[in-house]
Scaffold this motif. Structure first.
Motif, PDB file in Angstrom:
ATOM      1  N   SER A 535       0.830  -1.200   0.000  1.00 28.57           N
ATOM      2  CA  SER A 535       0.000   0.000   0.000  1.00 28.57           C
ATOM      3  C   SER A 535       0.871   1.260   0.000  1.00 28.57           C
ATOM      4  O   SER A 535       0.602   2.221  -0.722  1.00 28.57           O
ATOM      5  N   VAL A 536       1.959   1.240   0.801  1.00 22.36           N
ATOM      6  CA  VAL A 536       2.879   2.379   0.840  1.00 22.36           C
ATOM      7  C   VAL A 536       3.562   2.556  -0.512  1.00 22.36           C
ATOM      8  O   VAL A 536       3.749   3.675  -1.002  1.00 22.36           O
ATOM      9  N   ILE A 537       3.943   1.426  -1.145  1.00 25.99           N
ATOM     10  CA  ILE A 537       4.583   1.495  -2.460  1.00 25.99           C
ATOM     11  C   ILE A 537       3.643   2.143  -3.473  1.00 25.99           C
ATOM     12  O   ILE A 537       4.040   3.015  -4.250  1.00 25.99           O
ATOM     13  N   ARG A 538       2.390   1.737  -3.477  1.00 24.98           N
ATOM     14  CA  ARG A 538       1.426   2.314  -4.419  1.00 24.98           C
ATOM     15  C   ARG A 538       1.264   3.815  -4.179  1.00 24.98           C
ATOM     16  O   ARG A 538       1.166   4.611  -5.119  1.00 24.98           O
ATOM     17  N   ASP A 539       1.242   4.195  -2.901  1.00 29.91           N
ATOM     18  CA  ASP A 539       1.076   5.620  -2.585  1.00 29.91           C
ATOM     19  C   ASP A 539       2.309   6.444  -2.943  1.00 29.91           C
ATOM     20  O   ASP A 539       2.241   7.677  -2.990  1.00 29.91           O
ATOM     21  N   SER A 540       3.449   5.771  -3.184  1.00 29.70           N
ATOM     22  CA  SER A 540       4.692   6.482  -3.499  1.00 29.70           C
ATOM     23  C   SER A 540       4.810   6.858  -4.965  1.00 29.70           C
ATOM     24  O   SER A 540       5.767   7.545  -5.352  1.00 29.70           O
ATOM     25  N   GLU A 541       3.860   6.395  -5.774  1.00 32.71           N
ATOM     26  CA  GLU A 541       3.924   6.697  -7.201  1.00 32.71           C
ATOM     27  C   GLU A 541       3.951   8.211  -7.422  1.00 32.71           C
ATOM     28  O   GLU A 541       3.188   8.963  -6.816  1.00 32.71           O
ATOM     29  N   GLY A 542       4.882   8.654  -8.267  1.00 32.67           N
ATOM     30  CA  GLY A 542       5.010  10.071  -8.551  1.00 32.67           C
ATOM     31  C   GLY A 542       5.949  10.805  -7.619  1.00 32.67           C
ATOM     32  O   GLY A 542       6.141  12.027  -7.751  1.00 32.67           O
ATOM     33  N   GLY A 543       6.553  10.059  -6.664  1.00 32.05           N
ATOM     34  CA  GLY A 543       7.484  10.690  -5.738  1.00 32.05           C
ATOM     35  C   GLY A 543       8.810  11.029  -6.401  1.00 32.05           C
ATOM     36  O   GLY A 543       9.079  10.661  -7.553  1.00 32.05           O
ATOM     37  N   ALA A 544       9.658  11.706  -5.661  1.00 33.39           N
ATOM     38  CA  ALA A 544      10.966  12.091  -6.185  1.00 33.39           C
ATOM     39  C   ALA A 544      11.804  10.849  -6.476  1.00 33.39           C
ATOM     40  O   ALA A 544      11.789   9.881  -5.713  1.00 33.39           O
ATOM     41  N   ASN A 545      12.548  10.870  -7.577  1.00 34.08           N
ATOM     42  CA  ASN A 545      13.364   9.718  -7.965  1.00 34.08           C
ATOM     43  C   ASN A 545      14.347   9.317  -6.869  1.00 34.08           C
ATOM     44  O   ASN A 545      14.576   8.129  -6.621  1.00 34.08           O
ATOM     45  N   LYS A 546      14.933  10.307  -6.201  1.00 32.02           N
ATOM     46  CA  LYS A 546      15.893  10.015  -5.144  1.00 32.02           C
ATOM     47  C   LYS A 546      15.232   9.237  -4.009  1.00 32.02           C
ATOM     48  O   LYS A 546      15.782   8.241  -3.516  1.00 32.02           O
ATOM     49  N   ASP A 547      14.041   9.679  -3.616  1.00 25.46           N
ATOM     50  CA  ASP A 547      13.321   8.993  -2.535  1.00 25.46           C
ATOM     51  C   ASP A 547      12.918   7.584  -2.948  1.00 25.46           C
ATOM     52  O   ASP A 547      13.029   6.638  -2.163  1.00 25.46           O
ATOM     53  N   LEU A 548      12.446   7.443  -4.173  1.00 29.01           N
ATOM     54  CA  LEU A 548      12.028   6.120  -4.649  1.00 29.01           C
ATOM     55  C   LEU A 548      13.221   5.167  -4.717  1.00 29.01           C
ATOM     56  O   LEU A 548      13.103   3.991  -4.385  1.00 29.01           O
ATOM     57  N   SER A 549      14.365   5.667  -5.151  1.00 28.16           N
ATOM     58  CA  SER A 549      15.568   4.823  -5.219  1.00 28.16           C
ATOM     59  C   SER A 549      16.000   4.381  -3.827  1.00 28.16           C
ATOM     60  O   SER A 549      16.357   3.210  -3.616  1.00 28.16           O
ATOM     61  N   GLU A 550      15.953   5.291  -2.871  1.00 29.47           N
ATOM     62  CA  GLU A 550      16.333   4.944  -1.497  1.00 29.47           C
ATOM     63  C   GLU A 550      15.364   3.917  -0.908  1.00 29.47           C
ATOM     64  O   GLU A 550      15.772   2.956  -0.236  1.00 29.47           O
ATOM     65  N   PHE A 551      14.081   4.130  -1.173  1.00 30.97           N
ATOM     66  CA  PHE A 551      13.051   3.197  -0.713  1.00 30.97           C
ATOM     67  C   PHE A 551      13.300   1.806  -1.312  1.00 30.97           C
ATOM     68  O   PHE A 551      13.247   0.784  -0.622  1.00 30.97           O
ATOM     69  N   THR A 552      13.601   1.773  -2.610  1.00 31.00           N
ATOM     70  CA  THR A 552      13.852   0.504  -3.298  1.00 31.00           C
ATOM     71  C   THR A 552      15.028  -0.240  -2.662  1.00 31.00           C
ATOM     72  O   THR A 552      14.965  -1.460  -2.416  1.00 31.00           O
ATOM     73  N   GLN A 553      16.094   0.486  -2.383  1.00 33.24           N
ATOM     74  CA  GLN A 553      17.278  -0.146  -1.808  1.00 33.24           C
ATOM     75  C   GLN A 553      16.997  -0.701  -0.409  1.00 33.24           C
ATOM     76  O   GLN A 553      17.483  -1.770  -0.045  1.00 33.24           O
ATOM     77  N   GLU A 554      16.199   0.023   0.369  1.00 33.57           N
ATOM     78  CA  GLU A 554      15.846  -0.474   1.700  1.00 33.57           C
ATOM     79  C   GLU A 554      15.077  -1.788   1.605  1.00 33.57           C
ATOM     80  O   GLU A 554      15.316  -2.724   2.378  1.00 33.57           O
ATOM     81  N   ILE A 555      14.144  -1.870   0.650  1.00 28.58           N
ATOM     82  CA  ILE A 555      13.358  -3.097   0.484  1.00 28.58           C
ATOM     83  C   ILE A 555      14.254  -4.244   0.042  1.00 28.58           C
ATOM     84  O   ILE A 555      14.151  -5.369   0.552  1.00 28.58           O
TER      85      ILE A 555
END
Length: 564
Positions: A535-555
């Motif tokens: 659900s959090v991933i879906r809500d992250s759509e359209g976020g800043a590329n830097k934030d999405l990349s950091e989120f991806t690496q954490e997962i």
């Protein structure tokens, strides 16, 4: 007055509730589970032959698909539904039975050659025909006593042709209670069918929560036809096909409505007269049912077209594929085209062949126009899978993958809130069902926190006394064993067929001990956490590329830490 929850509890499919009232044994829906299973569903507490009647909200297989099985096991009572639902079930249940018989026959040829055990279809065409003969049709808003002390009313749920929410009023002695079963609550402003009718009053409500955790995104200018035209335009311009995995009943007819408008208004340029292939015998039969019920069940906009002599779901260039040869021939037609085929989640049917021929081509587009359940190929593609295994072969995903925003037969979380908020008096209790595991809990909490409702998300086996307003059995989740999960997955891959093993009870439940129950509860929390992460991933759509990349690496780091 006792209500028992049997199916679609902390899961999206398999809707089924058992009601004992006024001396009668009643089922509300009798649906087949589709997609992945997580929990054991309790069996019927009585023999199928002891069920007096069924109240059916609508024709989708996850609400109606086990009716032939019920008939096979001895049920010969009445099935109450709207006219539209009965008309659709007359083709959908036969289609389901045909698929299961065909798949079982195909698998048995392979099993005999390999010396493996044979399979049987879950039910036969004769069972489906028998179930269809049990239908009793009601009009919307018609009040009908179906037994002494039991009155029902079906009102338009706005989800599918003939879909209904069902109000049941029960009187035993001096005690009267009312309960509404929402069925699937429709989205507003859909083509063809009317908006849902909102309930006014009930003591109890059993409510779906499919989209209880999210809102539907809207296309630019809320113009679905324009959004679809843009996909067709850019795909055709690069010489590709638009492949639309679509539910045969409901969604396919909506796509035809949009494409008729696109063609009428010349919204795709440079490709005049483009062809649209509907490759699904069931979809073609369903379209005929829609045409039969046009004047009774269509909304005001579609009715206005009818009055002008315009078929809302017909146009030049519409082609239908009936036979397997018709289906295969589509992929040898070189000109760009639209292919609409079932199943909508890409887990069965002819769509898999069209994916095999188009998924690896970068000029093509796979356009999703409906809900994709967790664990299905459709969900995998939407979440970025780089290949898909089809017919024993890994197919690279090179085509454009996109989703038509906002097109859904289900109300989103705001629509669900409007539906329940419309009640003039607060119900005494709301039961949240028919949603992914964690979604039922999200929506339950929202009902509590925002509306002050007494909301409860039951697991299969929960029992409720309608007279006293008390939960008499607070069922705990029982996870399917890995062996059972595998067996069900294999059965679904074989069209619903099950393996016939000597000395085994096909319906036997897994033995539950205190240790396995505790393990199930802990694992359930883990699964819920995973659902929340998505659900959090879906809500992250359209976020800043830097934030999405950091989120991806954490997962990814988390996955590496815990993978086994």
């Amino acid at each position: 007055m006792k209500l028992t929850f049997l199916g679609a509890d902390h899961e999206v499919t398999g809707s089924c509730y058992y009601l004992e009232a006024a001396g009668k044994k009643i089922l509300i829906d009798c649906g087949m589970e589709q997609g992945p299973d997580l929990y054991e569903n309790k069996p019927l507490p009585v023999a199928a032959g002891d069920i007096d009647m069924v109240l059916l909200t609508h024709a989708h297989i996850d609400h109606s698909g086990n009716l032939p099985l019920l008939y096979r096991h001895g049920f010969h009572g009445q099935i109450f539904s709207t006219y539209g639902t009965a008309n659709l079930c007359s083709i959908m249940l036969l289609d389901s039975a045909h698929i299961q018989e065909f798949e079982a026959e195909w698998k048995n040829r392979k099993n005999q050659r390999a010396g493996r055990e044979l399979v049987e279809p879950l039910y036969s065409i004769e069972d489906a025909q028998g179930a269809v003969k049990c239908f009793v049709n009601l009009n919307y808003e018609e009040e009908r006593y179906i037994a002494d002390g039991i009155k029902v009313r079906f009102f338009d749920a706005g989800h599918l042709l003939g879909s209904a929410s069902i109000e049941v009023t029960i009187t035993e002695g001096d005690t009267t209670r009312s309960i509404i079963f929402s069925g699937d609550i429709g989205n507003t402003n859909q083509p063809l069918i009317r908006d849902p009718v909102y309930p006014k009053k009930a003591d109890y409500v059993v409510m779906e929560s499919t989209y209880g955790d999210r809102a539907h995104p809207r296309p630019p200018r809320s113009d679905y036809a324009q959004a679809l035209a843009e996909v067709i335009q850019r795909t055709f311009d690069r010489g590709g096909n638009v492949v639309i995995p679509s539910f045969a009943v409901g969604r396919t007819q909506e796509m035809l409505y949009f494409i008729r408008e696109i063609k009428e208004k010349h919204m795709v340029s440079g490709h005049d007269g483009f062809k649209v292939y509907v490759d699904s015998p069931l979809a073609n039969e369903a379209t005929q049912v829609f045409q039969k019920r046009m004047y009774e069940d269509f909304d005001a906009e579609a009715t206005e077209l009818l009055q002008k002599g315009i078929n809302p779901i017909g146009f030049d260039g519409l082609k239908t594929a009936v036979t397997a040869d018709d289906s295969r021939a589509i992929n040898f037609i070189e000109e760009p085209k639209v292919i609409i085929s079932a199943s909508g989640m890409c887990d069965a049917g002819r769509i898999k062949h069209h994916l095999k021929h188009n998924l690896w081509r970068p000029e093509c587009t796979i356009l999703f126009v409906g809900y994709q359940a967790a664990g299905t190929p459709g969900r995998a593609l939407l979440e970025g899978a780089d290949h898909l295994r089809l017919f024993g072969e890994d197919i690279d995903v090179e085509a454009e993958i996109c989703q038509l925003p906002g097109v859904s037969g289900h109300a989103d979380n705001e629509g669900l809130m409007r539906w329940i908020s419309s009640m003039e008096e607060k119900p005494q209790k709301v039961f949240v069902t028919h949603g992914e595991d964690y979604v039922t809990e999200i929506f339950r909490d929202r009902l509590k926190n925002e509306l002050g409702l007494d909301a409860y998300a039951p697991y299969s086996g929960a029992e409720f006394d309608l007279a006293s307003g008390q939960i008499t059995v607070d069922a705990q989740p029982v996870l399917l064993s890995k062996e059972r999960q595998k067996g069900l997955a294999e059965a679904k891959a074989a069209g619903g067929a099950f393996v016939r093993r000597k000395g085994s009870d096909r319906g036997a439940a897994v033995r539950v001990t205190s240790q396995t129950r505790k393990a199930a509860q802990v694992y359930t929390k883990l699964v819920a956490a995973g659902s929340r992460l998505m659900s959090v991933i879906r809500d992250s759509e359209g976020g800043a590329n830097k934030d999405l990349s950091e989120f991806t690496q954490e997962i990814l780091r988390l996955c590496e830490k815990w993978k086994r």
